[in-house]
Design an enzyme around this catalytic site. Structure first.
Site, PDB file in Angstrom:
ATOM      1  N   GLU A 235       9.504   1.156  10.873  1.00 49.78           N
ATOM      2  CA  GLU A 235      10.581   2.104  10.548  1.00 49.78           C
ATOM      3  C   GLU A 235       9.972   3.489  10.640  1.00 49.78           C
ATOM      4  O   GLU A 235       9.196   3.885   9.763  1.00 49.78           O
ATOM      5  CB  GLU A 235      11.110   1.855   9.125  1.00 49.78           C
ATOM      6  CG  GLU A 235      11.640   0.464   8.865  1.00 49.78           C
ATOM      7  CD  GLU A 235      12.942   0.190   9.601  1.00 49.78           C
ATOM      8  OE1 GLU A 235      13.564   1.133  10.111  1.00 49.78           O
ATOM      9  OE2 GLU A 235      13.320  -0.984   9.686  1.00 49.78           O
TER      10      GLU A 235
ATOM     11  N   GLY B 264       6.909   4.879   8.141  1.00 52.99           N
ATOM     12  CA  GLY B 264       6.117   6.109   8.188  1.00 52.99           C
ATOM     13  C   GLY B 264       6.382   6.835   9.493  1.00 52.99           C
ATOM     14  O   GLY B 264       7.412   6.627  10.140  1.00 52.99           O
ATOM     15  N   SER B 265       5.434   7.656   9.886  1.00 58.21           N
ATOM     16  CA  SER B 265       5.638   8.498  11.072  1.00 58.21           C
ATOM     17  C   SER B 265       5.438   7.693  12.358  1.00 58.21           C
ATOM     18  O   SER B 265       4.772   6.651  12.356  1.00 58.21           O
ATOM     19  CB  SER B 265       4.648   9.661  11.033  1.00 58.21           C
ATOM     20  OG  SER B 265       3.333   9.148  11.052  1.00 58.21           O
ATOM     21  N   THR B 266       5.961   8.228  13.441  1.00 61.56           N
ATOM     22  CA  THR B 266       5.846   7.540  14.728  1.00 61.56           C
ATOM     23  C   THR B 266       4.387   7.435  15.204  1.00 61.56           C
ATOM     24  O   THR B 266       3.963   6.349  15.624  1.00 61.56           O
ATOM     25  CB  THR B 266       6.769   8.219  15.764  1.00 61.56           C
ATOM     26  OG1 THR B 266       8.111   8.046  15.294  1.00 61.56           O
ATOM     27  CG2 THR B 266       6.631   7.617  17.148  1.00 61.56           C
TER      28      THR B 266
ATOM     29  N   GLY C 141       2.810   4.800  13.148  1.00 68.12           N
ATOM     30  CA  GLY C 141       3.452   3.527  13.479  1.00 68.12           C
ATOM     31  C   GLY C 141       2.853   2.909  14.730  1.00 68.12           C
ATOM     32  O   GLY C 141       2.669   1.690  14.822  1.00 68.12           O
TER      33      GLY C 141
ATOM     34  N   GLU D 215      10.487  16.338  14.843  1.00 67.60           N
ATOM     35  CA  GLU D 215      10.775  16.063  13.430  1.00 67.60           C
ATOM     36  C   GLU D 215       9.972  17.054  12.581  1.00 67.60           C
ATOM     37  O   GLU D 215       8.739  17.022  12.582  1.00 67.60           O
ATOM     38  CB  GLU D 215      10.365  14.626  13.065  1.00 67.60           C
ATOM     39  CG  GLU D 215      10.708  14.294  11.629  1.00 67.60           C
ATOM     40  CD  GLU D 215      10.301  12.871  11.213  1.00 67.60           C
ATOM     41  OE1 GLU D 215       9.171  12.457  11.510  1.00 67.60           O
ATOM     42  OE2 GLU D 215      11.127  12.192  10.586  1.00 67.60           O
TER      43      GLU D 215
ATOM     44  N   CYS E  79      13.957  10.734   6.601  1.00 71.36           N
ATOM     45  CA  CYS E  79      13.796  10.297   7.991  1.00 71.36           C
ATOM     46  C   CYS E  79      15.074  10.482   8.799  1.00 71.36           C
ATOM     47  O   CYS E  79      15.043  10.826   9.958  1.00 71.36           O
ATOM     48  CB  CYS E  79      13.359   8.842   8.024  1.00 71.36           C
ATOM     49  SG  CYS E  79      14.434   7.770   7.074  1.00 71.36           S
TER      50      CYS E  79
ATOM     51  N   LYS F 245       0.845  -1.197   0.000  1.00 72.72           N
ATOM     52  CA  LYS F 245       0.000   0.000   0.000  1.00 72.72           C
ATOM     53  C   LYS F 245       0.875   1.241   0.000  1.00 72.72           C
ATOM     54  O   LYS F 245       1.453   1.618   1.001  1.00 72.72           O
ATOM     55  CB  LYS F 245      -0.933   0.046   1.216  1.00 72.72           C
ATOM     56  CG  LYS F 245      -2.042   1.060   0.988  1.00 72.72           C
ATOM     57  CD  LYS F 245      -2.553   1.728   2.243  1.00 72.72           C
ATOM     58  CE  LYS F 245      -1.809   2.948   2.693  1.00 72.72           C
ATOM     59  NZ  LYS F 245      -1.784   4.088   1.792  1.00 72.72           N
TER      60      LYS F 245
END
Ligand code: NAD
Length: 499
Positions: A272, A250-252, A255, A403, A306, A197
Site C-alpha cells: 500500500e 509506506g512510500s513507493t 515499497g 507526493e 496517502c 514493525k
C-alpha cells in the site's frame, strides 16, 4: 521528561494512564514478554520539537525471536487450538479494550505523531476498534467449497482455507495505530500470527496496544511488536524466510525495496504505497461542498494522508468560486498542537518532513505556480507549516506530479471534461480520485475511466471497514479492509479422496 513537553501536558491535560505510560521505559513485545534492547532510538515530539522518550532499536536477533514466537503460537498452543468462534470472541474483547482505552491511546498517538486529538480518537482509534469487530466476524466464515470433479473414477474433492502463517506488518508513521490495525484485524481473523514493525518515529501506540493484548488475553506470540529502523530491521523482516506474508504500507521507493526483499524470500507481499490523488470538479458541482471536502482531505493530519486530494482540477466556470470558498475555509483553520481540542491542523512529523515540504513550496514558486494562501512556517519551535494553496497552469509542475505529503494543495483549471480526466490520469500514482458533479451519467462514465483504486463521487477521503483500500500503478497492489483482504491472509488447500 523534557520541560516543554511537561508544560504541554499540564496545559492541555491528559489521563494519568497516558502520563504514566510516557514516563515508563518503553519495551518491545516479543513472545508475550516486554523486552528491552542495547541500542535505543530517541523519539521527538513534533509540536515542541523536543525529546519525548526513546524506544528500543531491535537487533536482527530480536526479529528472529519475534518470528520464532509467532511461529510457535501458530503451530501449537492456545491460539492454534482455538475454534473460529473463540477467536472471534477474543478479537471482540480486544476491540472492547481498545474502546475502553480510546482516550489514552488517542493522547499517546497525538503526542507521538502531532495529529489533532478529536479526529485521532474518532477515526484512528475507534475506527480501528470498528475494523477489528468487522473482521472478527469473518473468523467463522472462511469456508472452502466442495467441487464437482469430472476426471474418471470416483472422487470427493474440496478446498479448505487455512491461515497463511506468520505475517510481517510494516507500517508508516502517518496513521501509526490505524494502519497497523488495517493489517492486524484481517490477519488475526484468518488465524495468522504476526510481527508488527511500526515506524521508528511513532512506535508508542503499538507498544501501548501490546499491554491491551495482555489485558484481553491474547496468547503469547500471536502479536509481537518490534521497534527500530526500517533500513535495518524492516528490511531484515521483509526478506526473512521465516515470514509467510509481508503486508507493507509506506512510500513507493521503500515499497519497491520491500517487494524485492520479499521476492527473494518468495513471500507473497501486499504493498500500500504513495499517492497524488486528483479531485475533478465539473461545472455543475457545489463549490462549498468541494471546498469543505478538500480542506478536510488535504489539510487534516497536516496533509500527511496517502489519498489526500492534493491536486484539484476545477472547470473554468466554477474555478473562481472554488478558490474563494477554499481560501475562506483554509484561513479559518486553527494551527495548534494536536492536544488542543480546537486544533484543526497540528505539526508535521519531523524536521526533515518540514524541510521537504518547504522545499516543495519553494519549488512551486520557482516553477511559476501562484501562491494563493499560506506557504509560511509559523515562528514556533514545533514542525508547523501553514495550509498552503497554489494555483497552477501546467500539469507537469513538480508540485502537481509528486507526493508532497504535507498540507499543500494545487488547483488547476480545465475547459473540457475529457481534458480533466486526461490530466487526472497523467501521474505515476493510482491510489484514489474523486469526481464532483450532479450528473450521475457523467459521474459513472468518468469513474470508470479514472485509473485509481478508489473513486469517490461527491466526496473525498471517506473509508469504511467494508470497503477495500489499495492502489493501482505505483500506488501498489493488494487491498486492505473489506472482505477482499482476507484473501491475502489465507491460503487455499485442495483435498482429494479417491473412493
Ligand atoms: P516509509 O516508506 O518511509 O516507511 C514505512 C515503513 O517502512 C516504516 O515502518 C519504516 O521504518 C519502514 N522501512 C523503511 N525503510 C525500509 C526498508 N528498506 N525495508 C523495510 N522497511 C522499511 O513511509 P512513511 O514515511 O512512514 O509513510 C509515508 C508514506 O506512506 C507515504 O508515501 C504515504 O502515501 C504512504 N501511505 C500509504 C497508504 C496506503 O494505504 N496506500 C497509507 C498510509 C501511508
Amino acid at each position: 521528561m523534557n520541560p516543554a513537553i511537561e508544560s504541554m501536558l499540564q496545559n492541555y491535560g491528559v489521563t494519568p494512564e497516558t502520563e504514566a505510560f510516557l514516563r515508563d521505559t518503553q519495551r518491545m513485545y516479543i513472545g508475550g514478554e516486554f523486552v528491552g534492547s542495547d541500542e535505543r532510538i530517541d523519539v521527538t515530539e513534533p509540536a515542541t520539537a523536543s525529546r519525548l522518550t526513546s524506544v528500543p532499536a531491535a537487533s536482527n536477533a530480536d526479529v528472529d525471536r519475534a518470528i520464532g514466537a509467532a511461529r510457535r503460537a501458530l503451530d501449537a498452543g492456545p491460539w492454534a487450538a482455538m475454534k473460529p468462534a473463540q477467536r472471534e470472541r477474543l478479537l471482540l474483547k480486544l476491540a472492547d479494550a481498545i474502546e475502553a482505552h480510546a482516550q489514552t491511546l488517542g493522547e499517546i498517538e497525538t503526542i507521538d505523531n502531532g495529529k489533532a486529538i478529536g479526529p485521532c480518537i474518532e477515526m484512528d482509534i475507534l475506527g480501528a476498534a470498528d475494523l477489528l469487530r468487522y473482521m472478527a466476524g469473518f473468523a467463522t466464515k472462511l469456508d472452502g467449497a466442495t467441487r464437482q470433479v469430472s476426471i474418471p473414477g470416483e472422487h470427493l474433492a474440496w478446498t479448505v482455507r487455512q491461515p497463511i502463517g506468520v505475517v510481517a506488518a510494516i507500517v508508516p508513521w502517518n496513521w501509526p495505530f490505524n494502519m497497523a490495525m488495517w493489517k492486524m484485524a484481517a490477519a488475526l481473523a484468518a488465524g495468522c500470527t504476526m510481527v508488527v514493525k511500526p515506524a521508528q518515529q511513532t512506535s508508542l501506540s503499538m507498544l501501548y496496544f501490546a499491554r491491551l493484548c495482555e489485558e484481553a488475553g491474547l496468547p503469547a506470540g500471536v502479536i509481537n511488536v518490534v521497534t527500530g529502523r526500517g533500513s535495518s530491521i524492516g528490511n531484515y523482516l521483509a526478506g526473512n524466510p521465516g515470514v509467510d506474508k509481508v503486508s507493507f504500507t509506506g512510500s513507493t521507493p521503500v515499497g519497491r525495496m520491500v517487494g524485492e526483499a520479499a521476492g527473494r524470500a518468495l513471500s507473497p507481499v501486499t504493498l500500500e504505497l504513495g499517492g497524488k490523488s486528483p479531485m475533478v470538479v465539473f461545472d455543475d458541482a457545489d463549490p462549498k461542498a468541494v471546498a469543505a471536502a478538500t480542506r478536510w482531505s488535504v489539510y487534516f493530519n497536516a496533509g500527511q494522508v496517502c489519498s489526500a486530494g492534493s491536486r484539484l482540477y476545477a472547470h473554468a466556470s466554477i474555478y473562481d468560486d472554488v478558490v474563494r470558498e477554499l481560501e475562506a475555509m483554509t484561513s479559518a483553520m486553527k494551527i495548534a498542537p494536536g492536544l488542543d481540542p480546537e486544533c484543526d491542523m497540528g505539526p508535521v512529523i519531523s524536521e526533515s518532513a518540514l524541510s521537504s515540504i518547504v522545499g516543495y513550496i519553494d519549488k512551486g514558486k520557482a516553477e511559476g505556480a501562484e501562491l494563493i494562501y499560506g506557504g509560511n512556517t509559523p515562528d514556533s519551535p514545533g514542525y508547523f507549516v501553514e495550509p498552503t494553496l497554489f494555483a497552477a497552469e501546467r500539469n507537469d509542475l513538480t508540485i502537481v506530479q509528486e507526493e508532497i505529503f504535507g498540507p499543500v494543495l494545487t488547483i488547476l483549471k480545465f475547459e473540457s471534461d475529457d481534458e480533466a480526466i486526461r490530466m487526472a490520469n497523467d501521474n505515476i500514482y493510482g491510489l484514489a480520485a474523486s469526481i464532483w458533479t450532479r450528473d450521475i451519467s457523467r459521474a459513472l462514465r468518468y469513474s470508470d475511466q479514472l485509473d485509481a483504486g478508489t473513486v469517490w463521487i461527491n466526496n473525498h477521503d471517506i473509508v469504511d471497514s467494508s470497503m477495500p483500500c489499495g492502489g493501482f500503478r505505483q500506488s501498489g497492489f493488494g487491498k486492505d479492509m473489506g472482505p477482499e483482504q482476507l484473501q491475502h491472509f489465507t491460503r487455499t488447500k485442495a483435498v482429494w479422496i479417491t473412493l
